[in-house]
Every structure is written in structure tokens, then in C-alpha cells.
Design a protein around this motif. Structure first.
Motif, PDB file in Angstrom:
ATOM      1  N   MET A 179      11.634 -10.014  56.504  1.00  0.00           N
ATOM      2  CA  MET A 179      11.814 -11.751  56.429  1.00  0.00           C
ATOM      3  C   MET A 179      11.010 -12.030  57.245  1.00  0.00           C
ATOM      4  N   THR A 180      10.272 -10.707  58.737  1.00  0.00           N
ATOM      5  CA  THR A 180       9.570 -11.372  59.055  1.00  0.00           C
ATOM      6  C   THR A 180       7.499 -10.779  58.648  1.00  0.00           C
ATOM      7  N   GLU A 181       8.033  -9.712  57.665  1.00  0.00           N
ATOM      8  CA  GLU A 181       6.947  -9.679  57.455  1.00  0.00           C
ATOM      9  C   GLU A 181       5.516 -10.370  56.066  1.00  0.00           C
ATOM     10  N   LEU A 182       7.468 -10.991  55.343  1.00  0.00           N
ATOM     11  CA  LEU A 182       6.780 -11.944  53.795  1.00  0.00           C
ATOM     12  C   LEU A 182       6.294 -12.803  55.050  1.00  0.00           C
ATOM     13  N   GLN A 183       6.678 -13.470  55.780  1.00  0.00           N
ATOM     14  CA  GLN A 183       5.965 -14.317  56.234  1.00  0.00           C
ATOM     15  C   GLN A 183       4.564 -14.552  56.758  1.00  0.00           C
ATOM     16  N   LYS A 184       3.983 -13.608  56.986  1.00  0.00           N
ATOM     17  CA  LYS A 184       2.483 -13.274  57.770  1.00  0.00           C
ATOM     18  C   LYS A 184       1.718 -13.876  56.277  1.00  0.00           C
ATOM     19  N   ASP A 185       0.827 -14.309  56.368  1.00  0.00           N
ATOM     20  CA  ASP A 185      -0.091 -14.139  55.742  1.00  0.00           C
ATOM     21  C   ASP A 185      -1.143 -13.847  55.026  1.00  0.00           C
ATOM     22  N   SER A 186      -1.285 -12.733  55.690  1.00  0.00           N
ATOM     23  CA  SER A 186      -1.839 -11.232  55.344  1.00  0.00           C
ATOM     24  C   SER A 186      -1.550 -10.462  54.578  1.00  0.00           C
ATOM     25  N   ILE A 187      -0.287 -10.914  54.056  1.00  0.00           N
ATOM     26  CA  ILE A 187       0.308  -9.627  53.326  1.00  0.00           C
ATOM     27  C   ILE A 187       0.104  -9.651  51.535  1.00  0.00           C
ATOM     28  N   LYS A 188      -0.560  -8.430  51.971  1.00  0.00           N
ATOM     29  CA  LYS A 188      -0.304  -8.836  49.735  1.00  0.00           C
ATOM     30  C   LYS A 188       0.378  -7.717  49.775  1.00  0.00           C
ATOM     31  N   LEU A 189       1.453  -7.917  48.182  1.00  0.00           N
ATOM     32  CA  LEU A 189       2.078  -6.326  47.967  1.00  0.00           C
ATOM     33  C   LEU A 189       1.370  -6.159  46.483  1.00  0.00           C
ATOM     34  N   ASP A 190       1.085  -4.628  45.809  1.00  0.00           N
ATOM     35  CA  ASP A 190       1.356  -4.023  45.062  1.00  0.00           C
ATOM     36  C   ASP A 190       2.412  -4.492  44.440  1.00  0.00           C
ATOM     37  N   ASP A 191       2.028  -4.086  42.883  1.00  0.00           N
ATOM     38  CA  ASP A 191       2.816  -4.085  41.975  1.00  0.00           C
ATOM     39  C   ASP A 191       4.479  -3.554  41.689  1.00  0.00           C
ATOM     40  N   ASP A 192       4.072  -2.145  42.319  1.00  0.00           N
ATOM     41  CA  ASP A 192       5.207  -1.143  42.674  1.00  0.00           C
ATOM     42  C   ASP A 192       6.470  -2.049  43.627  1.00  0.00           C
ATOM     43  N   SER A 193       5.686  -2.296  44.956  1.00  0.00           N
ATOM     44  CA  SER A 193       6.119  -2.612  45.949  1.00  0.00           C
ATOM     45  C   SER A 193       6.962  -4.178  45.709  1.00  0.00           C
ATOM     46  N   GLU A 194       6.527  -5.165  44.997  1.00  0.00           N
ATOM     47  CA  GLU A 194       7.147  -6.190  44.539  1.00  0.00           C
ATOM     48  C   GLU A 194       8.734  -6.159  43.990  1.00  0.00           C
ATOM     49  N   ARG A 195       8.511  -4.720  42.967  1.00  0.00           N
ATOM     50  CA  ARG A 195       9.269  -4.974  42.196  1.00  0.00           C
ATOM     51  C   ARG A 195      10.522  -4.006  43.360  1.00  0.00           C
ATOM     52  N   ALA A 255      -4.926  -1.243  52.907  1.00  0.00           N
ATOM     53  CA  ALA A 255      -4.358   0.421  52.298  1.00  0.00           C
ATOM     54  C   ALA A 255      -2.968   0.108  53.377  1.00  0.00           C
ATOM     55  N   SER A 256      -3.793  -0.274  54.964  1.00  0.00           N
ATOM     56  CA  SER A 256      -2.865  -0.033  56.295  1.00  0.00           C
ATOM     57  C   SER A 256      -1.421  -1.002  56.019  1.00  0.00           C
ATOM     58  N   VAL A 257      -2.005  -1.996  54.818  1.00  0.00           N
ATOM     59  CA  VAL A 257       0.001  -3.045  54.846  1.00  0.00           C
ATOM     60  C   VAL A 257       0.944  -2.222  54.242  1.00  0.00           C
ATOM     61  N   SER A 258      -0.218  -2.081  52.857  1.00  0.00           N
ATOM     62  CA  SER A 258       0.620  -1.352  52.487  1.00  0.00           C
ATOM     63  C   SER A 258       1.704   0.212  52.493  1.00  0.00           C
ATOM     64  N   TYR A 259       0.758   0.498  53.516  1.00  0.00           N
ATOM     65  CA  TYR A 259       1.760   1.472  54.385  1.00  0.00           C
ATOM     66  C   TYR A 259       2.973   1.033  55.418  1.00  0.00           C
ATOM     67  N   LEU A 291       8.840 -15.037  49.505  1.00  0.00           N
ATOM     68  CA  LEU A 291       8.728 -13.932  48.020  1.00  0.00           C
ATOM     69  C   LEU A 291       8.029 -14.918  47.431  1.00  0.00           C
ATOM     70  N   VAL A 292       8.425 -15.891  47.072  1.00  0.00           N
ATOM     71  CA  VAL A 292       8.305 -16.791  45.950  1.00  0.00           C
ATOM     72  C   VAL A 292       6.625 -16.686  45.648  1.00  0.00           C
ATOM     73  N   ASN A 293       6.250 -17.046  46.784  1.00  0.00           N
ATOM     74  CA  ASN A 293       4.502 -17.677  46.796  1.00  0.00           C
ATOM     75  C   ASN A 293       3.650 -16.123  46.733  1.00  0.00           C
ATOM     76  N   LYS A 294       4.284 -14.980  46.866  1.00  0.00           N
ATOM     77  CA  LYS A 294       3.863 -13.898  47.128  1.00  0.00           C
ATOM     78  C   LYS A 294       4.309 -12.561  45.774  1.00  0.00           C
ATOM     79  N   VAL A 295       4.698 -12.674  45.481  1.00  0.00           N
ATOM     80  CA  VAL A 295       5.357 -11.816  43.801  1.00  0.00           C
ATOM     81  C   VAL A 295       4.819 -12.454  42.383  1.00  0.00           C
ATOM     82  N   LYS A 296       4.276 -11.754  41.805  1.00  0.00           N
ATOM     83  CA  LYS A 296       3.774 -11.948  40.046  1.00  0.00           C
ATOM     84  C   LYS A 296       5.845 -13.012  39.404  1.00  0.00           C
TER      85      LYS A 296
END
Length: 1242
Positions: A35-51, A2-6, A79-84
Motif C-alpha cells: 500500500m505504501t508503494e502504491l500511494q507514491k506518485d512516482s510509481i509506474k507499473l508495467d503490464d506484468d506487474s499490473e497483472r 528500472a529501479s522502480v520496477s525492480y 491502484l485504480v488510477n495506476k493500472v490499465k
């Protein structure tokens, strides 16, 4: 989560608000945060964030500021490895649309974005990659075909090349469209378009369908036939070369059509076209070595013609041996004007010469079998071109000649016997004859201003002395001025100095010291100056050279008249300066220690006054963890010096430190320390006392272990030296050391050098006359493990033999005991248990080898009586011991053995073993052969009576005896064996061929010339009508190929067809046997096929230069479908072939992959026995190792059949686990090879 999404949500809002800002710095910082956030391994994006992220990045790609755009492109990778998948497709569609935009900046950034996406697409997820690639491919093909904007075309071609390189196998359905769109571009008026089209076509053919490959090659052929214009012809020849380079394994069938066309165009008056023709021939030679073979003479002649093609320059014949020729131009560049006179920006002839030189290098590197012809024609031509005016061309000519030298070196390493190499027309002799010409051509080049040229000269000369050590002995005076020139400060760079010093090192180590003596006054000063150089790499190399020169000016192992005294002080002082320095590079420290060790070892008697200053530094370095190993090795040299250097000032301190080293967990340090301690004890025992050794001896028990027999051996050697020189120091040996030794002597692993050290130790111990360690007490200790009842089942046969050898060793040096011990053992009827009997018989046998026991009648009686024992081990040891005892008195015991064989036919097998043991032992020494010589005719005649024995085991022993006897009198007995080949009896022919196997050894022997003369007649048994004779002929051939390849190398043309014939499954040798209600298939040809495949595997190591690899591969392919044992062998061969002949294996990859795939996908029936499952698992593992080796070949993974197989492996969990395990093991093995730490700690 939740904190990551926030955080992402906040970040997106921030970026969104900043994007509306006119301040580019705000937009830049916001993009950088994203870019700094996207390079973190821990980051997970929900559908809305991806879009939102995707939409935002695509807008940022259109930003007006270039820096913001660049950052946005960098965001695409993570980003390519983190989105659907559908988001990746959205990105790709947008980038493809922007790529054909009218805005140049947007086009460029979109192209970079597409390349980023392609490089980041995960290889593991073939579905995602495949879908994305298909979307890109269609758009790219359209962009290439439009031809409206050249810059769009160029970018599209670049991206397509990247796509084909990574994912060519995933877009097979688009290959036809891609080909149709690429072919017209070869006629583009823009050269850049044509070049990139050629690159894309080269990558396409790696994975396209054979029908498309055929279509492309037909187009190439038609266009080259047309010859529309010189410009397009150049393009098509470049394209043909690129196709061959990328997919040479497919190109072979088109070589015949292409070579005449390329050869025709190489005669055109166009330098660029000639260059491309030479490059095409180079590709043909490298990638299609078999198919190009008939055209090699044509290619070599063209190369030799064009390597001298220089129409704009007149090479005046200068006398190379003139002294003035050695004088280089003045420092002000006296010849620069001359060079400028001939410079011509439009002169392209140098490219033709360079291409010809590279093509010759390819011929040399792939056609090892043509070495004699190459030395006759190519070598003189290359030598004559060392004067080439263009630096890059000259470098390639040197490299071509180095390839010739390396091939000669490889041939030498393959040929165990150098006869074939040293024949009058052999490569080595031809090279030897050309050495003066080479030196004459090179020594002028060594004074050139060009550093690159001088480095090439030195590398070439270094290769030459590796092939022909000592070949420059008479040419040193010509080379020294060039060496000194390159060591001068104003003429050289750091790398040039390092290369020059490295060459001096090679030169000194490969020539006799005396050839350098006249030049020492000239060579030493610049080397000493280099030791003082500020650059650590130069210093380290100079110290190594200095260490070698010390051995040159005063070798301690031979007499020398050179006056070395004037150089001693300078050598010492410059090394001492480096030895004292603590703040220098690690390598320099180590080299300084080694060099000073050598100086004291060779010149120490003239440095007596300096030793008190120098030796304490060694003690300091011993205490340093980083330098201690090098210091131990240096002190070993000093202590072992024949000059008897006085080490008393540091001896006590050194012994204490060395004792502590024996506890360290560093194997190399222990080995070096034990060696040094042994040298110290032997050389300095007179100035040592018992207390100095105490700190060392207390550490020795832990080292006497079977886990490391090399360390145990050196420990025993040290104890032997102590017992011989300072016996009182081992007075308490019975406390801790002797029990460990008695445990070690019972180890079944104890043999070879470690066992010899053990025997030496016990002999030294009994001679030391220490209290409590008399002969009788030592024998009691050694016998104790044998006679104690509860250990009866625990001692291995090898342990009993080792214990017996120890008893025999001490009995032989104590007066009277050598006869007393056997007498007592025989009188006791060898003991009450089988273990005692075996031990006592071994003891009698070992004593009997060296002492005549014929006076003790009971010895032969108890040994012969043991032949009737119920235990097989007792009988075999009795036979061994009787043979050993017979060596002590041949006249007496030979008669006993032969008369027993006549009287008791049932014991003839054991008696033959006794005879074999006696013959083997006698044949191992010159004195033994001489003693046995008078008895040979009688033994030979006697053995011949057993030639028709029904028992195969008996015939094999007879054959071994005959072979060993032949070694003793080859001139007389070889003809007898040869005549036996014509016998009507298959048994007799088998014995003759088997006997010849036992005459072949990996060491030089007197019989070798006869063997070389007659081996062909014995191997003709490969054509014998009897399968068993053919099998033993294959075994004999394998032995010859392994131990002495020179015997069979020249016969391979006749033998290989017969060998290959034996690899085939023969239906007439397969029969069905009824076993109750079941029918069982028996293949009588299996053993012959196994022997044939074993021979093939041996030939890969010993005679690979004489093999036609494609014919060889034909039979390997068949073996991949054969019986379990043969499959296992062929999998090993596939792995080896992948390393030795990658190009050839790549050409046959489809045929190799199919049977491997079949093995890996075969399922064992559910009701099969456990062994069947185990066999299948082992087959799969071995097959996977072969697959792993195949995948290591460059471009193998692009092959469609291999790509399909890899997909099957990855989609099958069972296979994937095996494959990943093998890949991991391979990487660990590769990583461990060069790791000194792993070696030290092992």
C-alpha cells in the motif's frame, strides 16, 4: 524506471512468499508495504506487474484475517488510477462475484471494495468510468432483483446509490433496467430495503431521461391512489418527497396531482404517515416554489394544526408574566419526575410537530412576499409554541421564527425607503406589536436547564434586535435574570457563556446606554468574571462586551448622570491583568488592547495615577508586529478623547515607532497610523516640538502617490494639520514633499475626498506664511506645468481642473487676490495655448463660484469669445466656466446668458450647458436653491422654447435643466412636467420623461413625496407610441429602480408586463439599408431592448422580492439568443440568478443551457474582420462565466443537458482553456474575499 520496477518485483515476491505464511503479521506487513508503494506518485507499473498486483490484491481480499482484508481494500484506491482499464474491469468483476458469495465476511469486504473503486474512479476519464460503471451496474441490478439475501440487496442498493451519485449520466443506457429493478423493492417487507431504494431512486431521477421520470411519477401516483396499506403508502410518500428534493426542477408539473393526495393522507390517524406528509410538503415548498403557491394556505393551515398536535400531554396555561415563573427548578432536578410522568417511548407525535415546524420554516424562507400574512397567522402560533416540551421540536420552532426575522431583515435591506415596511399592516410594524408577546414567551425559556433552548432564545432575540434596533428597551428588566443565569458557572457550558456574551454585545450596540444603567451593578460582575475565565474564547468575548459597557456607563459624546466611579477600578484592573499577560491567545491580546484603549478614553480622568503604569505597555505592544495595528487603533481613541488624556510620557517614543510604520508594506497599518498621527498633531501640538515630527515627515513623500489615493488623502490631511498647528515643522517642505504633491495634483485620478484634502493643504500652506511659499510663489509652482511648452500635450483635462482648483482655493483666502487673479487672466486674453486657456478658464470659474466677478467686465467677454474657438475642449470649458461664474452673481450673468442665446442661436448648445452648470451648482445647496428661486419661472419659460429643437443633444440638456429646476420648486413645476406628458409632440414627451430622471437621487429629498405620487404617470410613457419616448421611460425607470426602489416597487405589477414586452424583437423596427452593392440590416429596436434588459438587471438587486422569477427567466432565455450587447447582459443575469434563485434556475436549466451551448460552439467565418473574432471570444468568455455560475448550483452537473455541454467543453481544447481559466479566477476571488493578509498587502 528500472529501479522502480525492480523494487516492485522484489516487493511482489516478498508479498507472495508471505501470503503463504500462516503468520497473519507477516501478511499484514507485506500488504502494508504494498500500500505504501502504491500511494507514491512516482510509481509506474508495467503490464506484468499490473497483472501480478491485481491478482495478489484479489487474493488478499479473501484473506482469513480482517485487518489484512481492510488493508487490501485500501490498496484498491491508489491502484485504480495506476493500472490499465482492463485490469480495473478484472477487479470490478471479481468484487461483484464475491459480493454475492455465501461467505458474509467476503461479501462485506467486496462491497467496501466496490465503493472504494467507485469513489476513486477519475471523473476526467469518462471512458474508463463509463465502461467500469456499466460492468458494475448490470451485476448490481441482478443482485437487487433476486431478493434472495437481504444483506446482499442492501449492499447492492448502497453501491448503486454511490454509482448514480457520481456517474449517473454515464450509465443512461441502464437507467430503464435500474428503474424496473428498484420499483418492486418499494414494496419490500424490510424497511431498510425500502429506505435505500428511495435513496437510489432519488439519485436516479437527477440524470434519467424525461420518459423514465414520467413513468416513475405515474407509478407513484397510481400507488398513492391505490393505498394498498398504510405501510406502503408511507413508503411512496417518502419516495415522492425524495424525488422532489433531488430533482425539484422536474417535479413542478406533478405538484397539482400530488398535493391533494398528500393532504388527504395527512388526515389519516397515523403519526408516522403525518410526519412523512409534512416532509413531502416541505420538499414541495423548497423545490417547487412557483407551482406550490396556490396550495400554500392549505399547507400553512395543516402545519398550524399539527404544530400543536400533542395528544399525550396537557399544557396548563401558566402565567408567563408571573415573577414566580422566572424561578427555575432546584438544582436537584425538581421537575424531572414531572417529565417522566409524560414520557412515552411509543409517542411519535413529537415527530409530527417537528415536521410541521420545519415545513413552516420552508414556507417562510421561500415566500417572502407573504410576510404580512405570515406575521398575522404563523407568527402568533409559533410564539405560543415556544413552550413546547420536546427540546428538538422547540429548537425547530425557534428556527422557524428566526427564518421569519431574517426574511424581514432581507426585505428591509432591499427597501431603500422604509415606508412600505412601516405601513400599519407592514411586517416591521406587525413585528413591533408582537415584541411584548415574544419577550413574555422567551424570557421563561431563558431559565430552562436545556442549554440548546437557551442558545436558541438568545439567537432569536439577537435576530430581533438586528431587525428592530432598540425594540427590547422596555424589556431589559425581564431579560437580565435569564442573561445572568446563563453566565453562571454551574448553569452553563463554555459555548453557552460565549453565546450569552455575544448576545449582550448585540443588545448593547443596538440600544441607548440609559436603558442599561439600572442593571450595570448586576451585569458587570459576571462579565468581569468572564474576563478572568481560563478559556480564551470566553475571555475574548467578555473583553468585547466590557469595551461596550465602558461606553454605556460613561458615554463621552453625550451628557450622562450615571455614577460610574464605583466600577472604574474593577474595570481597569481586570483588563490590565489581561493586557500585561504575554502568554495568551492572539485574539485576547487584541481585545485587551482595544478594551483598555476604550477605558482610558472614557474613564482616563479617574485613572490619572494608573496611566504611568499602563501607557508604557501600549508602547511595548506597538513594537510587537502582531499587536501593533490594534494598538494604533486603540491609541487613536485615547488621543481623540475629549478628556484630554496626558500622553506626554509616551509621546516621543510613540512618534518614532509610528514613523517607522509608514515604511511597512501593510496598507491597513499605514492608514491607521496616518489617522493616529493626525489626531496626535491636532490634540497634542502644544507639547510637541519640531524634532518629534521629523521622523514622521521624512516618510511622507513616498505616500503621496496616485497608486493609493486613500493613503495620499490621509497624508495630505496630516500635512494640513501640521501646517496649521506647527508650521515650522514643514518649513523644508519644498525639498521632497512639495514636488511629490505637484506630481499628484497633475494626476487625472485625483478627485473627491483626495482633491478636497489637496485644496485644504494648499490653503493651510499659504496661511502658514512660510519663507519661499508665499501666494505668488505657490501660484507660480502650480502654473508651471501648464505654461511649460514641452508639457503642452501631456496634461489631462482633469489635471488642469485640479491645478485650477488649487490656484482658486489659495486665491480665495488671500485678501484681494480673488479679484486680482481673474482680472489679470482676463486681461491676458487667457494665454497663448489651448492648455493655458483651459487652465485659466477653470481658474476663473472656480473663483467665480464663490466671488462676484461681475465688476470685471472682461471676464464674461473672454469666456464668450472662447465659444468661437476651433477646439471643442476650449468651448466646453468656456461653457462650464461661464456657468460657474454665473453662480457668483445670478442677477447679472443670467441676463447675459439669455440675451446671448437669443442673439447667437448657433451658440445656444454651449450656453445651455452654462445654464445647466449654474442650475446644478445652485441646486446642490440650500442657500443656492433659495438664491435661484426668484429666477426659476423666467428660466423655465425660456427653456420651454427649446422643446421642439431638432438636436437631440440640446433637448437632453434642456431636460436636465428642467429636472434640476423642478428640485428647487417641486410643487409648482412638477404639474408642468406632468402636463407635458399629454403633448402631441413626441419631443416634448421625451423631454418631460427625461427631466423626471434628473429629479431622482439616492438621497432623501423634498421632492420624494411628490415623486412617489406622480411617478406612475411618467412611467406610463412605457406605452407611448413613439419608440424614443419608450426608451427614455425605460432609462428613467432604471434610474428610479437603482437609486430609490421604493418609488417603483408598488408599481411593478403594472410596469413589468410593459417592460417584458420591450425585451422582444419587433420585426416592424427592423429595416434594410442599401450600402452600395451590400444590404445592411438596421434594428431600430435594439436600443430599447438594451434599456429593457438593463432595467431587468437592476431589478435583480433592488426589487428581487417583487419578481416572479419564472416570468423573469422566460425573457432572460430570449435575451440569450439576441444581439451581442444583450447577450452580454443576459449572461450577467444568469450568473446573478444562479446565486439568488438556484431552485428556479435549476428548473429552467435545459432552456438556459441550449443558447449558451450554441454561443460557445459557433465558429466565426474565416474571412471575417478582426473585431468579429474578438467579439466572439468575449461572448464565449462571458457565456463560460454563466456556465460556471450554473455549475455552482447543487445538482446542476447531474442534469443531462448540462452534463452533455460540460463534456463538449472538456473535449474542445479552446473551450476547456477558457473554462479552466474562469474556474481558477472564481476560486481566487472566493479565496481572497476573507483573507485579511491580502487586504493588508494590497
Amino acid at each position: 524506471m528500472a529501479s522502480v520496477s525492480y523494487q516492485i518485483s522484489n516487493l511482489l515476491e516478498k508479498v507472495s512468499s508471505y501470503m503463504m505464511s500462516n503468520d497473519k503479521d507477516f501478511r499484514f506487513m507485506a500488504t502494508n508495504d504494498l500500500m505504501t508503494e502504491l500511494q507514491k506518485d512516482s510509481i509506474k507499473l508495467d503490464d506484468d506487474s499490473e497483472r501480478k498486483v491485481v491478482k495478489m490484491l484479489l487474493r488478499l481480499l479473501e484473506d482469513k484475517n480482517g485487518e489484512v482484508q481492510n488493508l487490501a481494500v485500501k490498496c484498491l484506491g491508489p491502484l485504480v488510477n495506476k493500472v490499465k482499464e482492463y485490469q480495473v474491469e478484472t477487479i470490478v468483476d471479481a468484487l461483484c462475484t464475491n459480493m454475492v458469495s455465501e461467505k458474509e465476511q467476503l461479501r462485506d469486504i467486496s462491497s467496501i471494495g466496490l465503493k472504494t473503486v467507485i469513489s476513486e474512479l477519475p471523473l476526467a476519464s469518462s471512458q474508463l468510468a463509463g465502461n467500469v460503471c456499466k460492468r458494475i451496474t448490470g451485476r448490481l441490478s441482478a443482485a437487487i432483483a433476486k431478493q434472495e439475501d437481504v444483506s446482499v440487496q442492501l449492499e447492492a442498493l448502497d453501491i448503486l446509490a454511490d454509482l448514480l451519485s457520481r456517474f449517473g449520466t454515464l450509465i443512461v443506457s441502464f437507467h430503464a433496467t435500474i428503474l424496473d429493478n428498484l420499483l418492486p423493492q418499494l414494496a419490500s417487507p424490510r424497511q431498510a430495503v425500502r429506505k435505500r431504494t428511495i435513496v437510489a431512486l432519488g439519485l436516479l431521477v437527477m440524470s434519467c431521461h424525461p420518459s423514465l421520470y414520467t413513468k416513475l411519477m405515474l407509478v407513484m401516483q397510481e400507488e398513492l391512489d391505490k393505498n394498498s396499506s398504510i405501510s406502503t403508502t408511507r413508503t411512496y410518500i417518502q419516495c415522492v418527497a425524495a424525488i422532489c428534493r433531488q430533482a425539484g426542477h422536474r417535479f413542478g408539473e406533478y405538484v397539482e396531482q400530488m398535493v391533494p393526495l398528500i393532504a388527504k393522507y395527512s388526515r389519516e390517524d397515523d403519526d408516522e404517515l403525518r410526519e412523512f406528509c409534512m416532509q413531502a410538503f416541505e420538499a414541495f415548498v423548497q423545490r417547487c416554489p412557483k407551482e406550490i403557491s396556490p396550495h400554500i394556505p392549505l399547507i400553512v393551515n395543516l402545519c398550524l394544526e399539527y404544530i400543536t398536535y400533542d395528544p399525550n400531554y396537557n399544557y396548563e396555561e401558566e402565567p408567563l408574566d408571573d415573577d414566580n415563573a422566572m424561578e427555575t427548578e432546584d438544582e436537584d432536578g425538581g421537575d424531572e419526575d414531572g417529565d417522566e410522568e409524560y414520557s412515552d417511548d411509543d409517542d411519535m407525535s413529537w415527530k409530527v410537530r417537528r415536521a410541521a415546524a420545519k415545513c413552516l420554516e420552508a414556507v417562510i424562507s421561500t415566500k417572502r412576499e407573504l410576510l404580512p400574512e405570515l406575521y398575522g397567522t404563523v407568527s402568533p402560533a409559533l410564539i405560543s409554541r415556544f413552550k413546547e416540551r420536546e427540546e428538538n421540536v422547540k429548537s425547530d420552532i425557534f428556527h422557524a421564527y428566526m427564518a421569519l426575522l431574517r426574511q424581514t431583515r432581507r426585505i428591509q435591506s432591499v427597501a431603500v425607503e422604509p415606508d412600505s415596511m412601516d405601513a400599519e399592516d407592514g411586517p416591521v410594524i406587525m413585528l413591533q406589536n408582537q415584541v411584548p408577546t415574544i419577550v413574555k414567551a422567551v424570557h421563561k425559556q431563558m431559565r430552562e436547564k436545556s442549554i440548546k433552548t437557551r442558545q436558541d432564545c438568545l439567537t432569536l432575540l439577537r435576530e430581533m434586535v438586528i431587525v428592530l434596533p432598540g425594540c427590547l428597551a422596555s424589556h431589559i428588566p425581564a431579560l437580565v435574570p435569564g442573561i445572568l443565569y446563563s453566565l453562571g458557572d454551574k448553569n452553563s457550558s463554555s459555548n453557552m457563556k460565549i453565546d450569552t456574551l455575544s448576545f449582550i454585545s448585540s443588545l448593547v450596540s443596538s440600544h441607548e446606554p440609559t436603558v442599561f444603567h439600572p442593571h450595570i451593578p448586576a451585569l458587570l460582575p459576571p462579565v468581569i468574571a468572564a474576563v478572568r475565565d481560563g478559556f480564551y474564547k470566553i475571555t475574548a468575548e467578555a473583553l468585547l462586551v466590557l469595551q461596550q459597557l465602558v461606553q454605556v456607563i460613561r458615554p463621552v459624546d453625550r451628557p450622562c448622570n450615571f455614577d460610574f466611579k464605583p466600577f472604574t477600578t474593577d474595570l481597569y484592573e481586570c483588563t490590565l491583568h489581561r493586557l500585561r499577560a504575554a502568554d495568551i491567545d492572539q485574539e485576547v491580546k487584541e481585545r485587551a488592547i482595544s478594551c483598555m484603549g476604550q477605558i482610558i478614553c472614557n474613564l482616563g480622568d479617574y485613572l490619572q495615577d494608573e496611566l504611568p503604569k499602563c501607557l508604557p505597555i501600549f508602547l511595548e505592544r506597538l513594537r510587537n508586529e502582531i499587536t501593533r495595528l490594534t494598538t494604533v487603533k486603540a491609541l487613536t481613541k485615547v488621543a481623540g478623547s475629549p478628556l484630554h488624556i496626558n500622553l506626554e510620557p509616551v509621546l516621543l517614543g510613540a512618534m518614532q515607532i509610528l514613523g517607522s510604520f509608514l515604511r511597512k508594506n501593510q496598507r491597513a497599518l499605514k492608514l491607521a497610523t496616518l489617522t493616529l498621527l493626525d489626531v496626535l498633531v491636532r490634540s497634542y501640538h502644544k507639547v510637541m516640538d519640531q524634532s518629534q515630527l521629523t521622523t514622521v515627515i521624512v516618510e511622507l513623500p513616498a505616500l503621496l502617490s496616485e497608486t493609493d489615493l486613500h493613503i495620499a488623502q490621509l497624508t495630505l490631511t496630516l500635512l494640513t494639520s501640521v501646517a496649521q498647528t506647527l508650521p515650522m515643522a514643514v518649513g523644508n517642505i519644498g525639498g521632497e514633499i512639495l514636488p511629490e504633491i505637484l506630481v499628484l495634483v497633475k494626476s487625472p485620478l485625483l478627485q473627491g475626498a483626495a482633491l478636497v484634502s489637496m485644496l485644504d493643504f494648499f490653503q493651510a500652506l499659504v496661511q502658514a506664511n512660510l519663507p519661499g511659499l508665499s501666494f505668488a510663489e505657490l501660484v507660480k509652482l502650480l502654473r508651471q506645468p501648464v505654461v511649460v511648452e514641452h508639457s503642452a500635450a501631456s496634461l489631462h483635462k482633469q489635471a488642469l481642473h485640479s491645478l485650477a482648483k488649487c490656484v482658486a482655493a489659495i486665491a480665495l483666502i488671500v485678501p484681494g487676490e480673488a479679484l486680482n487673479v481673474p482680472s489679470q487672466l482676463a486681461a491676458s486674453k487667457l494665454g497663448s495655448t489651448n492648455q493655458e486657456r483651459i487652465f485659466n478658464m477653470y481658474t476663473i470659474g472656480e473663483i467665480g463660484r464663490h466671488k462676484d466677478l461681475s465688476g470685471i467686465a472682461q471676464v464674461s467677454e473672454v469666456l464668450l469669445a472662447s465659444f468661437s474657438s476651433a477646439a471643442e475642449e476650449v468651448k466646453s470649458v468656456a461653457a462650464y466656466s461661464l456657468g460657474s461664474v454665473a453662480s457668483g452673481n445670478l442677477n447679472h450673468y443670467l441676463g447675459t446668458i439669455m440675451s446671448e442665446m437669443k442673439a447667437k442661436p448657433k451658440k445656444e448648445y454651449l450656453l445651455l450647458h452654462s445654464l445647466k452648470e449654474m442650475i446644478s451648482y445652485q441646486a446642490s445647496t440650500a442657500a443656492g436653491r433659495q438664491a435661484l428661486q426668484p429666477h426659476v419661472p423666467a428660466i423655465w419659460q425660456y427653456l420651454y422654447e427649446y422643446r421642439e429643437c431638432a438636436e437631440e443633444g440640446t433637448r437632453n440638456v434642456v431636460a436636465e435643466c428642467l429636472g434640476k429646476l423642478t428640485l428647487i420648486d417641486p410643487d409648482t413645476l412638477m404639474p408642468h412636467l406632468r402636463d407635458s406628458l399629454n403633448s402631441e409632440s413626441a419631443h416634448m414627451r421625451t423631454i418631460a420623461v427625461t427631466a423626471i430622471k434628473f429629479t431622482i437621487s439616492d438621497q432623501p429629498q423634498a421632492i420624494d413625496p411628490l415623486l412617489r405620487q406622480h411617478i406612475g404617470q411618467f412611467l406610463a410613457a412605457l406605452k407611448d407610441r413613439d419608440p424614443n419616448v419608450r426608451r427614455v421611460a425605460l432609462v428613467a425607470f432604471n434610474s428610479a429602480a437603482h437609486n430609490k426602489p421604493s418609488l417603483v416597487r408598488d408599481l411593478l405589477d403594472e410596469i413589468l408586463p410593459q417592460l417584458y414586452e420591450e425585451t422582444k424583437v419587433k420585426r416592424e423596427l427592423i429595416r434594410e439599408v442599401e450600402m452600395g452593392p451590400f444590404k445592411h440590416t438596421v434594428d431600430d429596436g435594439l436600443d430599447i431592448r438594451k434599456a429593457a434588459f438593463e432595467c431587468m438587471y437592476t431589478l435583480l438587486d433592488s426589487c428581487m422580492d417583487r419578481l416572479d422569477v419564472f416570468a423573469f427567466l422566460d425573457h432572460v432565455q430570449n435575451g440569450l439568443r439576441d444581439h451581442y450587447d444583450i447577450k452580454m447582459l443576459t449572461y450577467l443575469m444568469v450568473s446573478r440568478l444562479s446565486q439568488l434563485f438556484p431552485s428556479a434556475v435549476l428548473q429552467r436549466l435545459v432552456l438556459l443551457v441550449e443558447p449558451l451551448k450554441k454561443t460557445c460552439t459557433t465558429k466565426v467565418k474565416a474571412n471575417s474582420v478582426k473585431q468579429e473574432f474578438e467579439k466572439q471570444d468575449e461572448l464565449k468568455r462571458s457565456a463560460m462565466r454563466a456556465v460556471s455560475a450554473l455549475l455552482a448550483i447543487p445538482s446542476a452537473d447531474k442534469n443531462p443537458a448540462m452534463a452533455e455541454f460540460v463534456t463538449i467543453i472538456k473535449s474542445t481544447p479552446e473551450l476547456q482553456i477558457i473554462f479552466e481559466s474562469i474556474q481558477k479566477d472564481s476560486s481566487l476571488a472566493a479565496g481572497g474575499q476573507d483573507s485579511p493578509t491580502m487586504m493588508d498587502l494590497s
